[in-house]
Design an enzyme around this catalytic site. Structure first.
Site, PDB file in Angstrom:
ATOM      1  N   CYS A   1       0.903  -1.215   0.053  1.00 29.04           N
ATOM      2  CA  CYS A   1       0.000  -0.060  -0.133  1.00 29.04           C
ATOM      3  C   CYS A   1       0.882   1.207   0.022  1.00 29.04           C
ATOM      4  O   CYS A   1       1.686   1.381   0.655  1.00 29.04           O
ATOM      5  CB  CYS A   1      -0.987   0.066   1.338  1.00 29.04           C
ATOM      6  SG  CYS A   1      -1.851  -1.439   1.384  1.00 29.04           S
TER       7      CYS A   1
ATOM      8  N   THR B   1       5.184   1.609   7.787  1.00 31.06           N
ATOM      9  CA  THR B   1       5.989   0.529   8.306  1.00 31.06           C
ATOM     10  C   THR B   1       7.381   0.432   7.307  1.00 31.06           C
ATOM     11  O   THR B   1       7.004   0.268   6.181  1.00 31.06           O
ATOM     12  CB  THR B   1       5.410  -0.788   8.612  1.00 31.06           C
ATOM     13  OG1 THR B   1       4.413  -0.669   9.337  1.00 31.06           O
ATOM     14  CG2 THR B   1       6.504  -1.711   8.889  1.00 31.06           C
TER      15      THR B   1
END
Length: 196
Positions: free
Chosen positions: A34, A39
């Protein structure tokens, strides 16, 4: 051994448990890509299960452990969850993209499907039940989530660095909630407060 991006103590900033002290165990690695992911999957340290338990137990006040990522369901199983429960005495929650089978002994499942986004549609979602459905909203058709049984449904505006776009996302999300009685607004309160 588990590749862990970080383990930290904070307040849950999103969804049903907003404001609850929690220990976050962020796994490195995901099966999706995405564009808004926060992260760093290239970083991380290897932890044994006992080392994860030891880190969690540094924060005895927190009633909640949140397994997040990345995609934690790539790495955990029922024995992992059972060990965390037994050795920490905490509620074990997961934040998942819904593309993998989950351990049945989790206490709370937050399902955040990413199929509406480029890079988030690499694998199909098959999760059809959760405690909490949390959708990052960018104007997508909400009827695609009608088949998911959830105790709670949250729409969350997609965060972006561009302030004009961020405000537009917020406005669209608020309007969508006001037009759909089954959904509630979720904000990333940790961003508002400037905490992790």
């Amino acid at each position: 051994m588990y590749r862990i991006n970080e383990i930290f103590y904070s307040l849950q900033g999103e969804g049903f448990h907003t404001g609850t002290p929690a220990v976050f165990v962020r796994f490195s690695g995901c099966n999706l890509r995405c564009h808004f992911c926060d992260t760093q999957h290239q970083t991380g340290e290897m932890f044994s299960l006992q080392e994860i338990v030891d880190e969690i137990n540094k924060y005895p006040i927190a009633p909640l452990v949140v397994l997040t990522g990345g995609e934690p369901s790539l790495f955990i199983d029922e024995s992992f969850v059972a060990e965390l429960k037994q050795k920490t005495g905490k509620i074990i929650a997961i934040e998942t993209n819904g593309t993998r089978i989950l351990p049945k002994n989790l206490d709370w499942v937050t399902f955040s499907p990413k199929t509406a986004f480029e890079g988030g549609d690499l694998e199909p979602c098959f999760l059809t039940y959760c405690d909490e459905l949390k959708v990052v909203y960018l104007g997508q058709d909400l009827t695609q989530y009608d088949g998911i049984r959830a105790q709670h449904r949250f729409l969350q505006p997609c965060f972006c660095e561009d302030e004009i776009q961020r405000k537009a996302n917020m406005k669209a999300c608020v309007e969508a909630v006001m037009q759909n009685k089954d959904w509630r607004l979720s904000l990333q309160v940790h961003r508002v407060l400037g905490i992790m």
